[in-house]
Design a protein around this motif. Structure first.
Motif, short mmCIF file in Angstrom:
data_model
loop_
_atom_site.label_atom_id
_atom_site.label_comp_id
_atom_site.label_asym_id
_atom_site.label_seq_id
_atom_site.Cartn_x
_atom_site.Cartn_y
_atom_site.Cartn_z
N GLY A 11 -26.62 4.99 -55.09
CA GLY A 11 -27.51 4.45 -56.10
C GLY A 11 -28.18 3.14 -55.72
N ASN A 12 -28.01 2.70 -54.49
CA ASN A 12 -28.65 1.48 -54.02
C ASN A 12 -30.02 1.82 -53.43
N ILE A 13 -30.99 0.97 -53.73
CA ILE A 13 -32.36 1.24 -53.34
C ILE A 13 -32.97 -0.01 -52.71
N VAL A 14 -33.75 0.18 -51.64
CA VAL A 14 -34.48 -0.92 -51.03
C VAL A 14 -35.96 -0.54 -50.96
N SER A 15 -36.78 -1.54 -50.81
CA SER A 15 -38.22 -1.32 -50.70
C SER A 15 -38.55 -0.85 -49.29
N ALA A 16 -39.15 0.32 -49.17
CA ALA A 16 -39.51 0.87 -47.86
C ALA A 16 -40.58 0.03 -47.18
N ASN A 17 -41.39 -0.66 -47.95
CA ASN A 17 -42.45 -1.49 -47.39
C ASN A 17 -41.89 -2.70 -46.65
N ARG A 18 -40.66 -3.09 -46.95
CA ARG A 18 -40.06 -4.29 -46.37
C ARG A 18 -39.14 -3.99 -45.20
N ILE A 19 -38.93 -2.70 -44.89
CA ILE A 19 -38.02 -2.31 -43.80
C ILE A 19 -38.72 -2.48 -42.46
N ILE A 20 -38.03 -3.16 -41.54
CA ILE A 20 -38.52 -3.28 -40.17
C ILE A 20 -37.92 -2.19 -39.30
N ALA A 21 -36.59 -1.99 -39.44
CA ALA A 21 -35.90 -1.00 -38.61
C ALA A 21 -34.66 -0.48 -39.32
N ILE A 22 -34.29 0.76 -38.96
CA ILE A 22 -33.03 1.36 -39.41
C ILE A 22 -32.31 1.76 -38.12
N VAL A 23 -31.17 1.11 -37.86
CA VAL A 23 -30.48 1.32 -36.59
C VAL A 23 -29.01 1.66 -36.80
N SER A 24 -28.41 2.18 -35.75
CA SER A 24 -26.98 2.49 -35.75
C SER A 24 -26.19 1.21 -35.47
N PRO A 25 -25.01 1.06 -36.06
CA PRO A 25 -24.26 -0.20 -35.92
C PRO A 25 -23.34 -0.29 -34.71
N ALA A 74 -34.26 7.73 -42.45
CA ALA A 74 -35.59 7.90 -41.84
C ALA A 74 -36.29 9.12 -42.44
N HIS A 75 -35.51 10.17 -42.67
CA HIS A 75 -36.08 11.37 -43.29
C HIS A 75 -36.57 11.07 -44.70
N ARG A 76 -35.80 10.29 -45.46
CA ARG A 76 -36.21 9.93 -46.82
C ARG A 76 -37.50 9.13 -46.81
N VAL A 77 -37.64 8.23 -45.85
CA VAL A 77 -38.88 7.45 -45.72
C VAL A 77 -40.03 8.39 -45.38
N GLY A 78 -39.79 9.32 -44.43
CA GLY A 78 -40.82 10.26 -44.02
C GLY A 78 -41.24 11.20 -45.13
N VAL A 79 -40.30 11.66 -45.94
CA VAL A 79 -40.61 12.57 -47.05
C VAL A 79 -41.47 11.84 -48.07
N LYS A 80 -41.17 10.59 -48.36
CA LYS A 80 -41.97 9.81 -49.31
C LYS A 80 -43.39 9.66 -48.80
N GLU A 81 -43.55 9.32 -47.50
CA GLU A 81 -44.88 9.11 -46.93
C GLU A 81 -45.68 10.40 -46.91
N SER A 82 -45.06 11.52 -46.54
CA SER A 82 -45.79 12.79 -46.47
C SER A 82 -46.18 13.26 -47.87
N ALA A 83 -45.33 13.03 -48.86
CA ALA A 83 -45.65 13.43 -50.24
C ALA A 83 -46.84 12.61 -50.76
#
Length: 90
Positions: A11-25, A74-83
């Motif tokens: 249930g946590n949400i962040v703004s996709a416009n503010r994301i620089i990178a999503i990386v493995s830890p 990354a898929h969630r970001v891509g689905v939002k952009e394609s929609a």
């Protein structure tokens, strides 16, 4: 500019416009970034005690830890952009 929100798990949400990178830890440089953010008070732990699977680097220098795989986010970001591009084509 439209605000896009991405679910990072539990249930946590962040703004996709503010994301620089999503990386493995797993890598040492990312672990160092996490520790530096923790020391500066810029770390947001959204794992709810679970294993960290993704590190989200924000443009505000905040680091967000998530229990969701980077590929899933990354898929969630891509689905939002394609929609949105589909809607603008109509």
């Amino acid at each position: 500019m439209e605000i896009k929100l991405i679910n990072i798990g539990f249930g946590n949400i962040v703004s996709a416009n503010r994301i620089i990178a999503i990386v493995s830890p797993e890598s040492a440089p990312i672990k160092r970034i996490i520790q530096e953010a923790r020391d500066k008070g810029m770390l947001i732990d959204a794992t709810y005690g679970r294993r960290t699977r993704a590190v989200v680097i924000m443009d505000s220098d905040h680091i967000v830890l998530s229990a969701v795989q980077p590929e899933t986010m990354a898929h969630r970001v891509g689905v939002k952009e394609s929609a949105q591009s589909d809607e603008s084509a109509l």
